[in-house]
Design a protein around this motif. Structure first.
Motif, PDB file in Angstrom:
ATOM      1  N   PHE A  29       0.822  -1.205   0.000  1.00 29.38           N
ATOM      2  CA  PHE A  29       0.000   0.000   0.000  1.00 29.38           C
ATOM      3  C   PHE A  29       0.860   1.262   0.000  1.00 29.38           C
ATOM      4  O   PHE A  29       0.677   2.160  -0.835  1.00 29.38           O
ATOM      5  N   GLU A  30       1.824   1.343   0.921  1.00 34.39           N
ATOM      6  CA  GLU A  30       2.664   2.539   1.017  1.00 34.39           C
ATOM      7  C   GLU A  30       3.487   2.740  -0.255  1.00 34.39           C
ATOM      8  O   GLU A  30       3.656   3.858  -0.729  1.00 34.39           O
ATOM      9  N   GLU A  31       4.003   1.641  -0.819  1.00 38.01           N
ATOM     10  CA  GLU A  31       4.810   1.788  -2.026  1.00 38.01           C
ATOM     11  C   GLU A  31       3.956   2.194  -3.226  1.00 38.01           C
ATOM     12  O   GLU A  31       4.394   2.989  -4.062  1.00 38.01           O
ATOM     13  N   THR A  32       2.754   1.675  -3.306  1.00 42.30           N
ATOM     14  CA  THR A  32       1.842   2.101  -4.371  1.00 42.30           C
ATOM     15  C   THR A  32       1.541   3.587  -4.245  1.00 42.30           C
ATOM     16  O   THR A  32       1.545   4.332  -5.244  1.00 42.30           O
ATOM     17  N   ALA A  53      -6.380   2.843 -15.770  1.00 41.51           N
ATOM     18  CA  ALA A  53      -7.448   2.147 -15.044  1.00 41.51           C
ATOM     19  C   ALA A  53      -6.866   1.348 -13.883  1.00 41.51           C
ATOM     20  O   ALA A  53      -5.690   0.976 -13.887  1.00 41.51           O
ATOM     21  N   GLU A  54      -7.689   1.066 -12.888  1.00 41.76           N
ATOM     22  CA  GLU A  54      -7.228   0.340 -11.702  1.00 41.76           C
ATOM     23  C   GLU A  54      -6.590  -0.996 -12.074  1.00 41.76           C
ATOM     24  O   GLU A  54      -5.553  -1.368 -11.527  1.00 41.76           O
ATOM     25  N   ARG A  55      -7.217  -1.718 -12.989  1.00 38.58           N
ATOM     26  CA  ARG A  55      -6.681  -3.019 -13.390  1.00 38.58           C
ATOM     27  C   ARG A  55      -5.286  -2.863 -13.987  1.00 38.58           C
ATOM     28  O   ARG A  55      -4.379  -3.655 -13.699  1.00 38.58           O
ATOM     29  N   MET A  60       0.715  -3.028 -13.519  1.00 43.48           N
ATOM     30  CA  MET A  60       1.989  -2.320 -13.593  1.00 43.48           C
ATOM     31  C   MET A  60       2.808  -2.505 -12.322  1.00 43.48           C
ATOM     32  O   MET A  60       4.019  -2.723 -12.370  1.00 43.48           O
ATOM     33  N   GLN A  61       2.138  -2.391 -11.176  1.00 38.82           N
ATOM     34  CA  GLN A  61       2.865  -2.380  -9.909  1.00 38.82           C
ATOM     35  C   GLN A  61       2.931  -3.743  -9.235  1.00 38.82           C
ATOM     36  O   GLN A  61       3.580  -3.883  -8.191  1.00 38.82           O
ATOM     37  N   GLY A  62       2.262  -4.730  -9.812  1.00 38.44           N
ATOM     38  CA  GLY A  62       2.321  -6.056  -9.235  1.00 38.44           C
ATOM     39  C   GLY A  62       1.614  -6.160  -7.899  1.00 38.44           C
ATOM     40  O   GLY A  62       2.064  -6.873  -6.996  1.00 38.44           O
ATOM     41  N   VAL A  63       0.493  -5.435  -7.769  1.00 41.88           N
ATOM     42  CA  VAL A  63      -0.283  -5.457  -6.528  1.00 41.88           C
ATOM     43  C   VAL A  63      -1.730  -5.768  -6.869  1.00 41.88           C
ATOM     44  O   VAL A  63      -2.116  -5.841  -8.039  1.00 41.88           O
ATOM     45  N   SER A  64      -2.552  -5.930  -5.845  1.00 44.62           N
ATOM     46  CA  SER A  64      -3.959  -6.223  -6.075  1.00 44.62           C
ATOM     47  C   SER A  64      -4.728  -4.951  -6.423  1.00 44.62           C
ATOM     48  O   SER A  64      -4.288  -3.828  -6.120  1.00 44.62           O
ATOM     49  N   ARG A  65      -5.903  -5.135  -7.026  1.00 53.59           N
ATOM     50  CA  ARG A  65      -6.744  -3.980  -7.330  1.00 53.59           C
ATOM     51  C   ARG A  65      -7.223  -3.310  -6.049  1.00 53.59           C
ATOM     52  O   ARG A  65      -7.416  -2.091  -6.011  1.00 53.59           O
ATOM     53  N   ARG A  69      -6.947   0.547  -5.287  1.00 52.70           N
ATOM     54  CA  ARG A  69      -8.154   1.293  -4.928  1.00 52.70           C
ATOM     55  C   ARG A  69      -7.949   2.046  -3.610  1.00 52.70           C
ATOM     56  O   ARG A  69      -8.355   3.202  -3.475  1.00 52.70           O
ATOM     57  N   ASP A  70      -7.302   1.401  -2.648  1.00 51.52           N
ATOM     58  CA  ASP A  70      -7.044   2.055  -1.356  1.00 51.52           C
ATOM     59  C   ASP A  70      -6.088   3.237  -1.520  1.00 51.52           C
ATOM     60  O   ASP A  70      -6.268   4.282  -0.891  1.00 51.52           O
ATOM     61  N   ALA A  71      -5.059   3.053  -2.361  1.00 54.24           N
ATOM     62  CA  ALA A  71      -4.093   4.128  -2.584  1.00 54.24           C
ATOM     63  C   ALA A  71      -4.765   5.320  -3.264  1.00 54.24           C
ATOM     64  O   ALA A  71      -4.527   6.483  -2.900  1.00 54.24           O
ATOM     65  N   ILE A  72      -5.601   5.046  -4.246  1.00 50.55           N
ATOM     66  CA  ILE A  72      -6.324   6.113  -4.944  1.00 50.55           C
ATOM     67  C   ILE A  72      -7.257   6.836  -3.978  1.00 50.55           C
ATOM     68  O   ILE A  72      -7.358   8.072  -3.982  1.00 50.55           O
ATOM     69  N   ALA A  73      -7.940   6.069  -3.122  1.00 48.62           N
ATOM     70  CA  ALA A  73      -8.848   6.681  -2.158  1.00 48.62           C
ATOM     71  C   ALA A  73      -8.089   7.606  -1.202  1.00 48.62           C
ATOM     72  O   ALA A  73      -8.567   8.705  -0.876  1.00 48.62           O
ATOM     73  N   ALA A  74      -6.909   7.166  -0.774  1.00 52.01           N
ATOM     74  CA  ALA A  74      -6.121   7.981   0.147  1.00 52.01           C
ATOM     75  C   ALA A  74      -5.645   9.271  -0.521  1.00 52.01           C
ATOM     76  O   ALA A  74      -5.683  10.356   0.077  1.00 52.01           O
TER      77      ALA A  74
END
Length: 254
Positions: A29-32, A53-55, A60-65, A69-74
């Motif tokens: 999360f922090e790295e995203t 797009a989120e997907r 790109m970052q090798g993380v879950s959607r 989504r949490d990073a975008i919300a923050a």
């Protein structure tokens, strides 16, 4: 030294995708958040620009959607992003970034920013010199594709023609592109982080017309040396450019 890219593989002048790559830490999360914020603050995604797009971001970052989504919300809550609905909807960078983002207005009062210790200034300047002089030398040794050569010259032209309020963003894009052309995946994030630190220093001093003119001349020497394939000439031109910035920063901030 990087291999030549096919023209049809070349991205735009400089894409946020360059920084939105899989991270190495276990704190997804922090790295995203960090990668997205770097892309915004360095101008790889300009004010008003649309995020992938989120997907796509997750891939790109090798993380879950969910992480994306949490990073975008923050970042939306922090005032960096906004969401729009409809056919042309998506997530967009705010037209005006929050006050805690590096201001592009050269008239902003330096005393509104945090005091930066001398040791931190010196550390930032030394690191920048090592990374960017080396990047210029290596880029000049690369067999650049025709589209890469066009991207480099266009980045220089964009910087030279930039309005004062947009100059440092375009300056950052040019320097990051030089690092990207080297083709070493680990180099660009280091230069991006260094550039964030340099911009914090630059935002504490006036942006003067005479300095912009000198910088444009130095940028032209750097770019032409890379395009000609003269590594030592490119390194020397970058060293002089970096030294000029260092002198200004030390003069205003020391």
């Amino acid at each position: 030294m990087s291999e030549t890219r096919r023209d049809d593989e070349a991205p735009g002048i400089l894409s946020a995708e360059l920084l939105l790559r899989p991270g190495r830490s276990g704190n997804a999360f922090e790295e995203t958040m960090q990668r997205l914020l770097q892309s915004i603050r360095l101008g790889l995604i300009a004010p008003g620009g649309r995020l992938p797009a989120e997907r796509e971001l997750a891939s790109m970052q090798g993380v879950s959607r969910d992480t994306v989504r949490d990073a975008i919300a923050a970042l939306t809550e922090a005032g960096y992003l906004t969401s729009r609905r409809g056919r042309y909807g998506g997530t967009f960078v705010m037209d005006e970034l929050p006050d805690d983002a590096p201001p592009s207005d050269a008239a902003s009062a330096p005393d509104a920013r945090r005091a930066i210790p001398s040791a931190e200034i010196e550390d930032t300047l030394i690191l920048r010199s090592i990374l960017e002089v080396g990047a210029a030398r290596e880029a000049a040794q690369c067999k650049l594709s025709g589209s890469d050569r066009e991207r480099l010259w266009q980045a220089f032209e964009d910087c030279r023609g930039a309005a004062p309020t947009d100059y440092r963003r375009q300056d950052s894009r040019l320097h990051l592109l030089i690092a990207e052309l080297v083709g070493a995946p680990s180099l660009l994030p280091l230069v991006a982080e260094s550039r964030m630190r340099v911009n914090e220093l630059l935002n504490g001093i006036p942006l003067l017309a005479v300095n912009i003119a000198h910088s444009d001349e130095q940028h032209e020497r750097i770019v032409k040396s890379i395009l000609r394939g003269h590594p030592e000439e490119a390194a020397q031109a970058m060293a002089e450019h970096v030294a000029g910035s260092e002198a200004l920063l030390r003069g205003f901030l020391a």
